[in-house]
Scaffold this active site. Structure first.
Site, mmCIF file in Angstrom:
data_model
loop_
_atom_site.group_PDB
_atom_site.id
_atom_site.type_symbol
_atom_site.label_atom_id
_atom_site.label_comp_id
_atom_site.label_asym_id
_atom_site.label_seq_id
_atom_site.Cartn_x
_atom_site.Cartn_y
_atom_site.Cartn_z
ATOM 1 N N HIS A 69 0.871 -1.316 0.098
ATOM 2 C CA HIS A 69 0.024 -0.150 -0.072
ATOM 3 C C HIS A 69 0.805 1.426 0.259
ATOM 4 O O HIS A 69 0.604 2.170 -0.459
ATOM 5 C CB HIS A 69 -0.894 -0.154 1.231
ATOM 6 C CG HIS A 69 -2.028 -1.169 1.289
ATOM 7 N ND1 HIS A 69 -3.040 -1.281 0.298
ATOM 8 C CD2 HIS A 69 -1.772 -2.460 1.760
ATOM 9 C CE1 HIS A 69 -3.797 -2.351 0.662
ATOM 10 N NE2 HIS A 69 -2.873 -3.053 1.321
ATOM 11 N N ARG A 78 -0.678 7.520 -10.164
ATOM 12 C CA ARG A 78 -1.910 6.789 -9.820
ATOM 13 C C ARG A 78 -2.872 7.535 -8.884
ATOM 14 O O ARG A 78 -4.231 7.680 -9.066
ATOM 15 C CB ARG A 78 -1.482 5.732 -9.504
ATOM 16 C CG ARG A 78 -2.578 4.853 -8.777
ATOM 17 C CD ARG A 78 -1.979 3.755 -7.569
ATOM 18 N NE ARG A 78 -3.007 2.934 -6.881
ATOM 19 C CZ ARG A 78 -3.416 3.555 -5.576
ATOM 20 N NH1 ARG A 78 -2.820 4.590 -5.026
ATOM 21 N NH2 ARG A 78 -4.231 2.572 -4.942
ATOM 22 N N GLY A 102 -12.034 -3.105 -2.814
ATOM 23 C CA GLY A 102 -10.713 -3.143 -2.465
ATOM 24 C C GLY A 102 -10.328 -1.878 -2.076
ATOM 25 O O GLY A 102 -9.241 -1.335 -2.384
ATOM 26 N N GLU A 124 -13.307 -4.376 2.008
ATOM 27 C CA GLU A 124 -11.899 -4.940 1.838
ATOM 28 C C GLU A 124 -11.894 -6.253 2.406
ATOM 29 O O GLU A 124 -12.368 -6.498 3.595
ATOM 30 C CB GLU A 124 -10.674 -3.921 2.701
ATOM 31 C CG GLU A 124 -9.591 -4.325 2.748
ATOM 32 C CD GLU A 124 -8.606 -4.709 1.391
ATOM 33 O OE1 GLU A 124 -8.367 -5.733 1.342
ATOM 34 O OE2 GLU A 124 -8.666 -3.615 0.656
ATOM 35 N N GLU A 156 -18.017 -10.412 -3.500
ATOM 36 C CA GLU A 156 -18.885 -11.508 -4.046
ATOM 37 C C GLU A 156 -19.655 -12.014 -3.097
ATOM 38 O O GLU A 156 -20.793 -12.480 -3.162
ATOM 39 C CB GLU A 156 -18.266 -12.588 -4.654
ATOM 40 C CG GLU A 156 -17.336 -12.081 -6.108
ATOM 41 C CD GLU A 156 -16.082 -11.517 -5.738
ATOM 42 O OE1 GLU A 156 -15.208 -11.483 -6.655
ATOM 43 O OE2 GLU A 156 -15.656 -11.150 -4.510
ATOM 44 N N GLU A 174 -9.359 0.643 -7.779
ATOM 45 C CA GLU A 174 -8.070 0.752 -8.536
ATOM 46 C C GLU A 174 -7.899 -0.773 -8.671
ATOM 47 O O GLU A 174 -7.182 -1.248 -7.769
ATOM 48 C CB GLU A 174 -7.099 1.333 -7.768
ATOM 49 C CG GLU A 174 -5.515 1.729 -8.423
ATOM 50 C CD GLU A 174 -4.792 0.436 -8.401
ATOM 51 O OE1 GLU A 174 -5.194 -0.423 -9.335
ATOM 52 O OE2 GLU A 174 -3.791 0.551 -7.660
ATOM 53 N N GLU A 183 -4.009 -10.388 -11.923
ATOM 54 C CA GLU A 183 -4.674 -10.605 -10.717
ATOM 55 C C GLU A 183 -6.202 -10.586 -10.554
ATOM 56 O O GLU A 183 -6.803 -10.970 -9.923
ATOM 57 C CB GLU A 183 -4.467 -9.388 -9.587
ATOM 58 C CG GLU A 183 -3.103 -9.394 -9.071
ATOM 59 C CD GLU A 183 -2.649 -8.493 -8.174
ATOM 60 O OE1 GLU A 183 -1.813 -8.455 -7.271
ATOM 61 O OE2 GLU A 183 -3.473 -7.314 -7.937
#
Length: 417
Positions: A69, A78, A102, A124, A156, A174, A183
């Protein structure tokens, strides 16, 4: 207050982005390592749910590492792109319910709150990061005010949001990985879009940040300089060691070169003179309409290319990079080798052997990206390079090319977990 903040917001003066940031991996201890195989590998028999669970557990556990992070936060290209996009599009965010898939450290949730969102739900799945995000959002005045809520779960597994109607009005995430799709986080984002965002009605359109993504390709040569994997330096070292030890190191050098060409590299192309062709767009994704099945099958993530050589050299690899665009503004985040470096860098897909090209050469072929069958977090990159043609002999499609030998291979970006 929000309007005043937006009106006075200015992007910080552009500074030279630290190359050390761009060269860091999104993994604490290792960069993704690829493997190459012949096209047409046998499909594994069935799917092992235990293996999938372990793969996902390892994936989410990797994001417990705060260095990951820190690397993303230090990537000013970014991070400021997201802030600028949300500020510029505040009319799409102001007093609306948002969801951050996320959320990690909580920085994008913070930006959405800063742009005037009514409430933003940060999802998260890395349990350790939830407490970090909560403390960060509390320190910035969003948590205790109820403007930000951190939910510790996978997107999900959440059936509805704890708000009226259970759905959000905009989504920020992101999700981009190396070579855009490494990923496979985009699959989770699309799932959340379909289940957790309001349906389009009465002229209302759900907003995705970002809402479009493109993948680009160009030809790359190592030339006479050390390439991204420093193999030229390695050759010199091995030659010195051979003389020191009194032996021929050529077989080892050849084996190392063969192994290098069997896996893609994530590297910063600092010298753009190594790009020996013009560039082309492989595909463009509209995140408002892209389906999970199109993503999983590679139907939407494949494209043909025609590249014109701009110098005489050996074609050693294809260089891939991406950009994303945001709604409500002209904000664009680019990972191009011609732009300021980012932690995504570029992806070099090495050819099994070098292909000589001249100034009048035209390269045609196809690239297809799809989730790996054994581990959907890994990314298969299938490349087809047709026999080198000439610019005057331009053809309109792959079907128009005369039959002949073609170079076809598949490489895989994986986590080596």
């Amino acid at each position: 207050e929000t309007a005043d903040r937006i009106a006075s917001f200015e992007l910080a003066p552009k500074q030279q982005h630290a190359v050390s940031v761009a060269k860091q991996s999104r993994s604490c201890s290792r960069s993704p390592i690829g493997r190459q195989s012949e096209t047409g590998n046998a499909n594994p028999n069935g799917t092992c749910s235990d293996r999938v669970d372990k793969q996902d557990a390892a994936y989410f556990d990797s994001y417990q590492c705060l260095e990951v992070h820190a690397t993303m936060l230090a990537d000013r290209v970014r991070t400021l792109a997201y802030r600028l996009a949300l500020m510029r599009a505040y009319r799409l965010v102001y007093r609306r319910i948002g969801i951050d898939i996320g959320c990690g450290s909580g920085i994008l949730t913070h930006f959405a709150c800063e742009a005037g969102a009514r409430v933003v739900y940060g999802l998260e799945a890395a349990a350790g990061m939830c407490s970090v995000a909560r403390e960060f959002l509390r320190a910035n005045g969003h948590l205790d005010s109820g403007k930000a809520v951190v939910i510790g779960c996978r997107a999900e597994s959440l059936n509805e949001l704890p708000c009226d109607g259970g759905r959000a009005e905009f989504l920020v995430s992101e999700w981009m990985g190396y070579c855009l799709l490494y990923e496979n986080m985009l699959s989770s984002v699309l799932d959340a879009r379909d289940r957790l965002l309001r349906e389009i009605d009465d002229g209302f359109e759900v907003q995705m940040f970002p809402n479009r993504a493109r993948l680009f390709i160009a030809g790359y040569t190592c030339g006479d300089q050390p390439d991204a994997d420093n193999s030229s330096v390695l050759d010199e070292d091995m030659d010195l060691l051979g003389r020191l030890y009194g032996c021929n190191m050529t077989p080892i050098v050849d084996a190392i070169e063969l192994q290098k060409r069997s896996r893609p590299s994530v590297a910063l192309v600092e010298d753009t003179s190594h790009l020996i062709t013009d560039s082309a767009t492989l595909f463009c994704l509209n995140l408002a309409s892209l389906t999970k099945s199109e993503l999983a099958s590679g139907q939407a993530t494949s494209g043909t290319f025609q590249l014109d050589a701009i110098q005489c050299a050996n074609l050693d690899a294809f260089c891939l990079w991406f950009d994303v665009e945001f709604p409500g503004s002209n904000t664009r985040l680019s990972t191009s080798p011609f732009s300021e470096p980012t932690h995504w860098q570029q992806t070099l897909v090495w050819l099994p052997r070098s292909v000589p090209v001249s100034i009048d050469s035209r390269l045609s072929g196809q690239v297809c990206l799809s989730p790996n069958r054994l581990n959907s977090r890994d990314l298969d990159i299938e490349v087809t390079l047709l026999p080198v043609g000439v610019k005057d002999g331009l053809v309109e499609s792959l079907a128009d090319v005369d039959a002949g030998e073609e170079l076809k291979f598949t490489v895989t970006l994986d986590s080596c977990a």
